[in-house]
Design a protein around this motif. Sequence first.
Motif, PDB file in Angstrom:
ATOM      1  N   LEU A 109      87.822   6.066  -9.702  1.00  0.00           N
ATOM      2  CA  LEU A 109      88.664   6.639  -8.860  1.00  0.00           C
ATOM      3  C   LEU A 109      89.947   5.897  -8.808  1.00  0.00           C
ATOM      4  O   LEU A 109      91.014   6.786  -8.341  1.00  0.00           O
ATOM      5  CB  LEU A 109      87.978   6.711  -7.630  1.00  0.00           C
ATOM      6  N   SER A 110      90.268   4.786  -9.015  1.00  0.00           N
ATOM      7  CA  SER A 110      91.282   3.956  -8.991  1.00  0.00           C
ATOM      8  C   SER A 110      92.241   3.803  -9.968  1.00  0.00           C
ATOM      9  O   SER A 110      93.426   3.507  -9.910  1.00  0.00           O
ATOM     10  CB  SER A 110      90.987   2.448  -8.381  1.00  0.00           C
ATOM     11  N   ARG A 111      91.730   4.020 -11.174  1.00  0.00           N
ATOM     12  CA  ARG A 111      92.481   3.980 -12.510  1.00  0.00           C
ATOM     13  C   ARG A 111      93.333   5.023 -12.847  1.00  0.00           C
ATOM     14  O   ARG A 111      92.851   6.297 -12.609  1.00  0.00           O
ATOM     15  CB  ARG A 111      91.474   3.501 -13.564  1.00  0.00           C
ATOM     16  N   ASN A 112      94.817   4.643 -13.039  1.00  0.00           N
ATOM     17  CA  ASN A 112      95.627   5.885 -13.587  1.00  0.00           C
ATOM     18  C   ASN A 112      95.151   6.477 -14.932  1.00  0.00           C
ATOM     19  O   ASN A 112      95.359   7.621 -14.971  1.00  0.00           O
ATOM     20  CB  ASN A 112      96.998   5.124 -13.696  1.00  0.00           C
ATOM     21  N   ASP A 113      94.347   5.736 -15.674  1.00  0.00           N
ATOM     22  CA  ASP A 113      93.998   6.235 -17.004  1.00  0.00           C
ATOM     23  C   ASP A 113      92.747   7.197 -16.870  1.00  0.00           C
ATOM     24  O   ASP A 113      92.232   7.966 -18.081  1.00  0.00           O
ATOM     25  CB  ASP A 113      93.774   5.183 -17.889  1.00  0.00           C
ATOM     26  N   ALA A 125      88.068  10.922 -16.513  1.00  0.00           N
ATOM     27  CA  ALA A 125      86.982  10.202 -15.755  1.00  0.00           C
ATOM     28  C   ALA A 125      85.465  10.410 -16.306  1.00  0.00           C
ATOM     29  O   ALA A 125      84.569   9.782 -16.164  1.00  0.00           O
ATOM     30  CB  ALA A 125      86.964  10.846 -14.390  1.00  0.00           C
ATOM     31  N   LEU A 126      85.250  11.597 -16.718  1.00  0.00           N
ATOM     32  CA  LEU A 126      84.034  12.102 -17.508  1.00  0.00           C
ATOM     33  C   LEU A 126      83.851  11.207 -18.666  1.00  0.00           C
ATOM     34  O   LEU A 126      82.501  10.611 -18.765  1.00  0.00           O
ATOM     35  CB  LEU A 126      83.913  13.412 -17.962  1.00  0.00           C
ATOM     36  N   GLN A 127      84.512  10.823 -19.414  1.00  0.00           N
ATOM     37  CA  GLN A 127      84.596   9.748 -20.668  1.00  0.00           C
ATOM     38  C   GLN A 127      84.202   8.606 -20.251  1.00  0.00           C
ATOM     39  O   GLN A 127      83.152   7.896 -20.730  1.00  0.00           O
ATOM     40  CB  GLN A 127      85.762  10.047 -21.373  1.00  0.00           C
ATOM     41  N   ARG A 128      84.836   7.830 -19.153  1.00  0.00           N
ATOM     42  CA  ARG A 128      84.392   6.578 -18.645  1.00  0.00           C
ATOM     43  C   ARG A 128      83.165   6.662 -18.020  1.00  0.00           C
ATOM     44  O   ARG A 128      82.257   6.060 -18.243  1.00  0.00           O
ATOM     45  CB  ARG A 128      85.471   6.358 -17.585  1.00  0.00           C
ATOM     46  N   THR A 155      97.384   8.323   0.176  1.00  0.00           N
ATOM     47  CA  THR A 155      95.921   8.152  -0.256  1.00  0.00           C
ATOM     48  C   THR A 155      95.837   8.511  -1.627  1.00  0.00           C
ATOM     49  O   THR A 155      95.859   9.453  -2.160  1.00  0.00           O
ATOM     50  CB  THR A 155      94.879   9.383   0.623  1.00  0.00           C
ATOM     51  N   LEU A 156      95.274   7.340  -2.325  1.00  0.00           N
ATOM     52  CA  LEU A 156      94.808   7.383  -3.618  1.00  0.00           C
ATOM     53  C   LEU A 156      93.784   7.844  -3.936  1.00  0.00           C
ATOM     54  O   LEU A 156      93.442   8.874  -5.069  1.00  0.00           O
ATOM     55  CB  LEU A 156      95.267   5.928  -4.363  1.00  0.00           C
ATOM     56  N   ARG A 194      89.152  11.738  -6.057  1.00  0.00           N
ATOM     57  CA  ARG A 194      90.578  11.451  -6.247  1.00  0.00           C
ATOM     58  C   ARG A 194      91.409  13.014  -6.101  1.00  0.00           C
ATOM     59  O   ARG A 194      91.145  14.016  -7.070  1.00  0.00           O
ATOM     60  CB  ARG A 194      90.709  10.983  -7.716  1.00  0.00           C
ATOM     61  N   PRO A 195      92.415  13.045  -5.135  1.00  0.00           N
ATOM     62  CA  PRO A 195      93.128  14.201  -5.079  1.00  0.00           C
ATOM     63  C   PRO A 195      93.681  14.879  -6.268  1.00  0.00           C
ATOM     64  O   PRO A 195      94.218  14.031  -7.059  1.00  0.00           O
ATOM     65  CB  PRO A 195      94.058  14.037  -3.869  1.00  0.00           C
ATOM     66  N   ASN A 196      93.353  16.175  -6.334  1.00  0.00           N
ATOM     67  CA  ASN A 196      93.917  16.922  -7.386  1.00  0.00           C
ATOM     68  C   ASN A 196      93.572  16.462  -8.796  1.00  0.00           C
ATOM     69  O   ASN A 196      94.350  16.583  -9.847  1.00  0.00           O
ATOM     70  CB  ASN A 196      95.565  16.820  -7.220  1.00  0.00           C
ATOM     71  N   ALA A 197      92.331  15.757  -8.942  1.00  0.00           N
ATOM     72  CA  ALA A 197      92.012  15.127 -10.091  1.00  0.00           C
ATOM     73  C   ALA A 197      90.591  15.455 -10.296  1.00  0.00           C
ATOM     74  O   ALA A 197      89.967  16.384 -11.285  1.00  0.00           O
ATOM     75  CB  ALA A 197      92.280  13.701 -10.308  1.00  0.00           C
TER      76      ALA A 197
END
Length: 359
Positions: A224-228, A235-238, A163-164, A181-184
């Motif tokens: 949620l899906s992007r590695n960056d 995520a906050l910045q995006r 699960t991503l 996003r788990p652990n993120a």
Amino acid sequence: MWRLSFIFLAIPLVLGSPTWNEGLTKAPRYSMNIDLPEEERWESVLQHWNVSEYREMARAVFDSFVNKETMQLLEIIAGSLDYYLPSPYAGEIRGIAKFFQMDVGEMVLYNLFYDITLSGGCTSIVAQDSKGNIWHARNWDYYFPATLRNWTVVVDFQSHGKTLYTATSFIGQVGVFTGQRPNAFTVSLNERDEGTILDDMIQILKALISDKTVFTSFQIRDALSRNDTATFDSALQRLAYHPETAPNYYIIGGVKSTEGAVITRARLTAVDVWRLDLSSGRWFVLETNYDHWKSPPKWDYRRSHGNKAMNAIGQDAIDLEAMLKVLSLPLVCNPMTVYTTLMSAAHPSSYATFFRHCD
């Protein structure tokens, strides 16, 4: 454009019920394999719904708020879907339309309803307990609550069996309004009422011709899906600064101390980022549908009742069970509340969505 108006009555604040999970039904949960071709990946979820019943309910919803100008725009989009919508959204929408035997334009309409109507309620809370745990809970309020309850699902987006990210969604929707996003990080969307229907259409047209602007629910799924964007800060910045089509509030929680914020968005950028700040005693942030530095309308008690309940519980006792009680208070939970989601990125197994019936 619709404007959501709640009719609130002064009801005493009661924290005693419901007890944890009592009388609540969890939304069904499914996994989706994103390694499959875009047009096929939702079939494992869609197969649990009756095609003709879904189509009939969907068209009844569409007919209640669609207008001539909107349909003309959607016909243009549907005619060149891959040109106007980025991957994977075009392919997934096409596959869902095929499964339910509906026009692609109808499914485009359903997927863009937030950007087109800017209608909704919602209450979201991010809190940090005295041990440093970050907890996130939200109520989703909207028109057609009975219909949307029938369509509410939790989806685990998986690749190679892992699960991503997880989202609470409505059947037929490829974007995300509530996710983890788990652990993120965790994220929820609340409506911010700003602008006119002409503004909406102009911004939608801009989004269609520019790959720098995205639709709101796609923005969350992208994060949620992007590695960056696999950390709270990225995520906050995006979510704060990437141009999009509609104003809103993003409520985001992380995994470390003070990782919690309400992002107040205009269409192109954030106008405010309101973060947890333990040094000033701000161990939680609670957002409804008004800028936090402004007073809500006198008839809307959600913010005052929610804040009062959170302070009554206190930082030492706060957890998801306590936050469920806050989101179950009269007025905070109301006839338009469709579901409540509880989540914590540092404790991903705690993710759960419950149907609500708060009459």
